[in-house]
Enzyme design. Sequence first.
Site, mmCIF file in Angstrom:
data_model
loop_
_atom_site.group_PDB
_atom_site.id
_atom_site.type_symbol
_atom_site.label_atom_id
_atom_site.label_comp_id
_atom_site.label_asym_id
_atom_site.label_seq_id
_atom_site.Cartn_x
_atom_site.Cartn_y
_atom_site.Cartn_z
ATOM 1 N N ASP A 1 0.803 -1.228 0.000
ATOM 2 C CA ASP A 1 0.000 0.000 0.000
ATOM 3 C C ASP A 1 0.832 1.272 0.000
ATOM 4 O OD1 ASP A 1 0.737 -0.930 2.552
ATOM 5 O OD2 ASP A 1 -0.816 0.222 3.551
ATOM 6 N N GLU B 1 -0.538 -2.315 5.200
ATOM 7 C CA GLU B 1 0.437 -2.250 6.289
ATOM 8 C C GLU B 1 0.353 -0.902 7.003
ATOM 9 O OE1 GLU B 1 3.632 -1.319 8.706
ATOM 10 O OE2 GLU B 1 3.425 -0.296 6.776
ATOM 11 N N GLU B 2 0.011 0.145 6.264
ATOM 12 C CA GLU B 2 -0.094 1.472 6.862
ATOM 13 C C GLU B 2 -1.341 1.622 7.726
ATOM 14 O OE1 GLU B 2 2.260 3.427 6.804
ATOM 15 O OE2 GLU B 2 3.461 3.027 5.023
ATOM 16 N N HIS C 1 7.312 8.840 4.565
ATOM 17 C CA HIS C 1 6.010 9.472 4.776
ATOM 18 C C HIS C 1 6.050 10.977 4.506
ATOM 19 C CE1 HIS C 1 3.871 6.112 7.223
ATOM 20 N NE2 HIS C 1 4.856 5.589 6.512
#
Length: 430
Positions: free
Chosen positions: A99, A165-166, A399
Amino acid sequence: MKYRFVLLLFSATPLLSYGQTTALDSKVAQVKDSVVAWRRHLHQNPELSNREYHTAAFVAARLQQLGLEVKTGVGKTGVVALLKGGKPGPVVALRADMDALPVKERASIPFKSVDSAEYLGQKVPVMHACGHDSHVAILLGTATVLSSMQKDLHGTIKFIFQPAEEGPPGDEEGGAPLMIKEGVMDNPKVDAIFGLHINSQTPVGTIKYKSGAVMASSDWFSVQVKGKQSHGSQPWSGIDPVVVAAQIIQGFQTIVSRQAELTKAPVVITVGKIHSGVRNNIIPEDLLMEGTIRTLDGAMQKQVHEKMQLTATKIAEASGATANFSVTTKTEVTYNNPELVKRMLPSLEAAAGKDHVKESDWTTGAEDFSFFGDKAPAFFFFLGGMPLDQDPAKAAAHHTPDFYIDDSKLDVGVKTFCQLVIDYAAKAGK
């Protein structure tokens, strides 16, 4: 309970002979350009958590071309493939997350993402700002190389391409917990699992690892403070939840500085969001604050939760307000099985070169790979993606809009995964 038992004793040297190593090098070299091309395609076509439809289809198509047993729709959009070696042996799993994030890319690259999507009811830009595109490409390359060696492999390799996963959006299930719930670590049962993460602040081609706790648990918390509304000019006639919240935030930081045994493991408490009030001359009745907790020890994690509950409620009570504290664990501590690390370290060194494998400190970042470690001995490590001429202190963090990965050494990740599988499975199969 994390697996900490002693594994079967076997040699700590890589199993491959010189000729076999040369053959592996050749196969990895053949797939290198494809791995880079796959990564750049995925980078230009990112998808958010639990929405990795194109990515999953892309992955499944290539795995099917290799003749693997492929299952789609695992954990919503996950893909799992099995490669059964020609010789008996254990089941080894390799995992890549798929993702992307709601971040607008600023890097000037030909394959820059300009995509957008809906996230929690809002239209947002989408970018692979954490390198999951690299993970997918590396694991596809690994599947390609190992498939070409099928008859010589011991045991079974399970390739896990994981969504979310996020963190899944809203109240949805997703990520590693949902894949595990749906049986990804069973049928056949996994004996050991390996994972990697690209890192934008580590020199390209360098591998970093740590035995034991390596990444923090991630908890999301909220505190709902209720006071009494009044005019801003007459605070004595009300109970100000903003002032109470400020005292609670300070109290949380004293948990870190004065109550946590920081020589044992670090603790981070961050309030990232506060919402209260509608007008500048009205003391509001309610306030909501939200944040994250990071710990690297399970017992400390529980202790911090208890102390935050006590701190919030008692500070509020002292002012005549009330505070409702709640916490949700998003990930556990990512724990590398020490015996597994010790035995497989020579495989990392054989793949990347001994001078390019470094022991690292723990990090307060978090990974839901941690949940796989509840089911089998696990080993999670980092692969550098920072250009060699860059200062790590100036490299954009994960990020962020300027996040950048040098993808010229993704083949190191492919070779490392292959080396780990071959060495672990062949040794255990003897």
